[in-house]
Write a protein that holds these residues in place. Structure first.
Motif, mmCIF file in Angstrom:
data_model
loop_
_atom_site.group_PDB
_atom_site.id
_atom_site.type_symbol
_atom_site.label_atom_id
_atom_site.label_comp_id
_atom_site.label_asym_id
_atom_site.label_seq_id
_atom_site.Cartn_x
_atom_site.Cartn_y
_atom_site.Cartn_z
ATOM 1 N N GLN A 92 -8.246 6.680 4.383
ATOM 2 C CA GLN A 92 -7.121 7.437 3.842
ATOM 3 C C GLN A 92 -6.560 8.342 4.945
ATOM 4 O O GLN A 92 -7.298 9.131 5.521
ATOM 5 C CB GLN A 92 -7.542 8.289 2.640
ATOM 6 C CG GLN A 92 -8.019 7.484 1.449
ATOM 7 C CD GLN A 92 -8.323 8.360 0.253
ATOM 8 O OE1 GLN A 92 -7.496 9.143 -0.173
ATOM 9 N NE2 GLN A 92 -9.542 8.233 -0.266
ATOM 10 N N GLU B 171 -14.145 6.158 4.340
ATOM 11 C CA GLU B 171 -14.992 5.923 3.174
ATOM 12 C C GLU B 171 -15.958 4.773 3.465
ATOM 13 O O GLU B 171 -15.535 3.647 3.721
ATOM 14 C CB GLU B 171 -14.135 5.587 1.960
ATOM 15 C CG GLU B 171 -13.205 6.718 1.557
ATOM 16 C CD GLU B 171 -12.412 6.395 0.308
ATOM 17 O OE1 GLU B 171 -12.901 6.685 -0.795
ATOM 18 O OE2 GLU B 171 -11.309 5.836 0.453
ATOM 19 N N ASN C 229 -3.332 4.974 1.756
ATOM 20 C CA ASN C 229 -4.623 4.298 1.637
ATOM 21 C C ASN C 229 -4.590 2.938 2.316
ATOM 22 O O ASN C 229 -3.640 2.165 2.126
ATOM 23 C CB ASN C 229 -4.987 4.129 0.161
ATOM 24 C CG ASN C 229 -5.247 5.456 -0.509
ATOM 25 O OD1 ASN C 229 -6.147 6.196 -0.113
ATOM 26 N ND2 ASN C 229 -4.463 5.777 -1.523
ATOM 27 N N PHE C 230 -5.623 2.664 3.096
ATOM 28 C CA PHE C 230 -5.746 1.393 3.807
ATOM 29 C C PHE C 230 -7.063 0.715 3.435
ATOM 30 O O PHE C 230 -8.109 1.373 3.382
ATOM 31 C CB PHE C 230 -5.757 1.609 5.328
ATOM 32 C CG PHE C 230 -4.515 2.221 5.900
ATOM 33 C CD1 PHE C 230 -3.502 1.436 6.429
ATOM 34 C CD2 PHE C 230 -4.358 3.606 5.926
ATOM 35 C CE1 PHE C 230 -2.368 2.009 6.971
ATOM 36 C CE2 PHE C 230 -3.229 4.193 6.461
ATOM 37 C CZ PHE C 230 -2.222 3.388 6.988
ATOM 38 N N THR C 231 -7.017 -0.560 3.212
ATOM 39 C CA THR C 231 -8.257 -1.324 3.181
ATOM 40 C C THR C 231 -8.715 -1.469 4.637
ATOM 41 O O THR C 231 -7.939 -1.212 5.575
ATOM 42 C CB THR C 231 -8.043 -2.721 2.587
ATOM 43 O OG1 THR C 231 -7.165 -3.468 3.458
ATOM 44 C CG2 THR C 231 -7.438 -2.636 1.189
ATOM 45 N N ARG C 232 -9.944 -1.863 4.814
ATOM 46 C CA ARG C 232 -10.445 -2.060 6.185
ATOM 47 C C ARG C 232 -9.589 -3.079 6.933
ATOM 48 O O ARG C 232 -9.255 -2.892 8.107
ATOM 49 C CB ARG C 232 -11.902 -2.507 6.129
ATOM 50 C CG ARG C 232 -12.544 -2.721 7.498
ATOM 51 C CD ARG C 232 -13.949 -3.264 7.326
ATOM 52 N NE ARG C 232 -14.567 -3.579 8.589
ATOM 53 C CZ ARG C 232 -15.573 -2.903 9.149
ATOM 54 N NH1 ARG C 232 -16.062 -1.843 8.533
ATOM 55 N NH2 ARG C 232 -16.082 -3.270 10.302
ATOM 56 N N GLN D 158 -15.339 1.051 4.638
ATOM 57 C CA GLN D 158 -14.662 0.018 3.827
ATOM 58 C C GLN D 158 -13.210 0.342 3.530
ATOM 59 O O GLN D 158 -12.417 -0.550 3.214
ATOM 60 C CB GLN D 158 -15.414 -0.193 2.518
ATOM 61 C CG GLN D 158 -15.501 1.043 1.626
ATOM 62 C CD GLN D 158 -16.320 0.807 0.366
ATOM 63 O OE1 GLN D 158 -16.949 -0.264 0.211
ATOM 64 N NE2 GLN D 158 -16.335 1.766 -0.542
ATOM 65 N N SER D 159 -12.839 1.650 3.637
ATOM 66 C CA SER D 159 -11.441 2.006 3.433
ATOM 67 C C SER D 159 -11.138 3.305 4.158
ATOM 68 O O SER D 159 -12.061 4.062 4.515
ATOM 69 C CB SER D 159 -11.102 2.128 1.940
ATOM 70 O OG SER D 159 -11.866 3.163 1.348
ATOM 71 N N SER E 171 0.825 -1.202 0.000
ATOM 72 C CA SER E 171 0.000 0.000 0.000
ATOM 73 C C SER E 171 0.855 1.245 0.000
ATOM 74 O O SER E 171 0.598 2.203 -0.729
ATOM 75 C CB SER E 171 -0.926 0.009 1.222
ATOM 76 O OG SER E 171 -1.862 -1.033 1.136
ATOM 77 N N GLU F 118 -6.388 -3.893 6.394
ATOM 78 C CA GLU F 118 -5.080 -3.312 6.722
ATOM 79 C C GLU F 118 -5.188 -2.358 7.898
ATOM 80 O O GLU F 118 -4.331 -2.351 8.788
ATOM 81 C CB GLU F 118 -4.521 -2.577 5.499
ATOM 82 C CG GLU F 118 -4.075 -3.487 4.374
ATOM 83 C CD GLU F 118 -3.726 -2.709 3.110
ATOM 84 O OE1 GLU F 118 -2.928 -3.226 2.304
ATOM 85 O OE2 GLU F 118 -4.261 -1.593 2.920
ATOM 86 N N TRP F 119 -6.236 -1.548 7.899
ATOM 87 C CA TRP F 119 -6.421 -0.579 8.978
ATOM 88 C C TRP F 119 -6.638 -1.275 10.321
ATOM 89 O O TRP F 119 -6.103 -0.847 11.347
ATOM 90 C CB TRP F 119 -7.615 0.318 8.660
ATOM 91 C CG TRP F 119 -7.879 1.382 9.674
ATOM 92 C CD1 TRP F 119 -8.904 1.425 10.566
ATOM 93 C CD2 TRP F 119 -7.111 2.563 9.904
ATOM 94 N NE1 TRP F 119 -8.842 2.549 11.334
ATOM 95 C CE2 TRP F 119 -7.748 3.274 10.950
ATOM 96 C CE3 TRP F 119 -5.958 3.093 9.329
ATOM 97 C CZ2 TRP F 119 -7.255 4.499 11.430
ATOM 98 C CZ3 TRP F 119 -5.468 4.311 9.798
ATOM 99 C CH2 TRP F 119 -6.117 4.996 10.840
#
Length: 318
Positions: free
Chosen positions: A314, A303, A15-18, A311-312, A4, A20-21
């Protein structure tokens, strides 16, 4: 995570996916019990323990690190100046459209942040209280633009934040009633030197492009230490707004004290038609013209997907 970071090398955000976060929460083990959820989420805004654990707990952990660093900087500065000045509150701004879920985000973060021992006092202020009273809006023929920049007493909001950031011992914020759809005259929320203040509202990241020369070039966001924008596709927010309007028609609008009591006996079809008209005539233009353009002024963007869950994420690079 390496992928990422490499992918986002030349953007202002990481930016992170859920998933990853969720992995960033580290050793933050704070939890909210299930019985807290009902009091935290808004109407027609689902909130689960999983959402708190995967999205809001990592965010609260990050904010805790930022607040702690701010406190340490204050201590170092006080030592350098041989000063005992009181630490001013850390201010977090939360922006986004009507019906996107800002209030739920604000309440969850307030609950999580006040669980840390180094900042237990967390106050939440909404900018609804800084709307002009209905009589002022009516006198200026802008009642149908409630929520637009011109419907807010921005000077009063800026003075409020300036007092909070200057360390004033007691600062008053006006209160707003969603039932009466108006300012509560004579009722105030007192802010008394908390550790953190969360300021939530559609307008908190907006700037004024056409200022009179006598006006100071000061914006609400100038007082923020961190800011969050809650985002979603317009078609989804529209759907959520209409669903909330339907729910309110069956509940709050039934009260004779409600400003919208006149709509209490509408049919389901008429309710949907009215809510759609209000969205298309007022909330959508405000979103497109004034709110959405502030998205990339935020420190962090949540987001949401069509299901109302994040879902994501930033996060602005530092």
């Amino acid at each position: 995570m390496t992928t990422s970071l490499k992918r986002d090398r030349y953007t202002p955000y990481i930016n992170f996916t859920r998933k990853e976060w969720a992995e960033t929460s580290g050793d933050a083990m704070l939890q909210l019990q299930d019985y807290d959820l009902e009091a935290l989420h808004g109407m027609n805004e689902p909130l689960t323990q999983e959402e708190i654990t995967q999205v809001y707990l990592p965010l609260a952990h990050l904010l805790n690190l930022y607040v702690t660093a701010s406190q340490q900087l204050h201590t170092a500065t006080s030592s350098f100046l041989s000063s005992q000045a009181h630490k001013v509150p850390y201010i977090i701004g939360i922006a986004g459209s009507v019906a996107v879920g800002k209030s739920t985000t604000a309440r969850v973060l307030q609950k999580l942040l006040q669980a840390w021992p180094n900042h237990p006092r967390v106050d939440l202020v909404t900018t609804d209280g800084f709307l002009y009273p209905n009589k002022v809006l009516e006198a200026n023929n802008i009642m149908n633009r409630k929520g637009f920049p011109e419907s807010y007493d921005i000077k009063r909001l800026i003075h409020f934040l300036a007092d909070v950031k200057s360390g004033k011992e007691r600062v008053a914020a006006p209160l707003y009633s969603h039932l009466e759809y108006d300012i509560l005259q004579g009722q105030l929320q007192w802010i008394e030197q908390p550790d953190i203040v969360i300021v939530e509202g559609v307008n908190v990241l907006q700037v004024r492009h056409r200022q009179q020369q006598k006006d100071p070039a000061v914006f609400v966001s100038d007082f923020f230490d961190f800011s969050i924008y809650v985002d979603a596709a317009e078609k989804d927010i529209r759907k959520w707004y209409i669903a909330r309007f339907e729910s309110l028609r069956r509940t709050a609008f039934q009260s004779p004290e409600s400003f919208f009591h006149r709509y209490a006996h509408l049919s389901d079809t008429a309710t949907i038609e009215l809510a759609t008209q209000i969205w298309d005539d007022i909330n959508k233009p405000n979103l497109e013209q004034n709110i959405a353009p502030t998205r990339y002024r935020a420190s962090l963007i949540l987001e949401k997907g069509h299901h109302h869950f994040v879902q994501s994420i930033q996060l602005r690079k530092t």
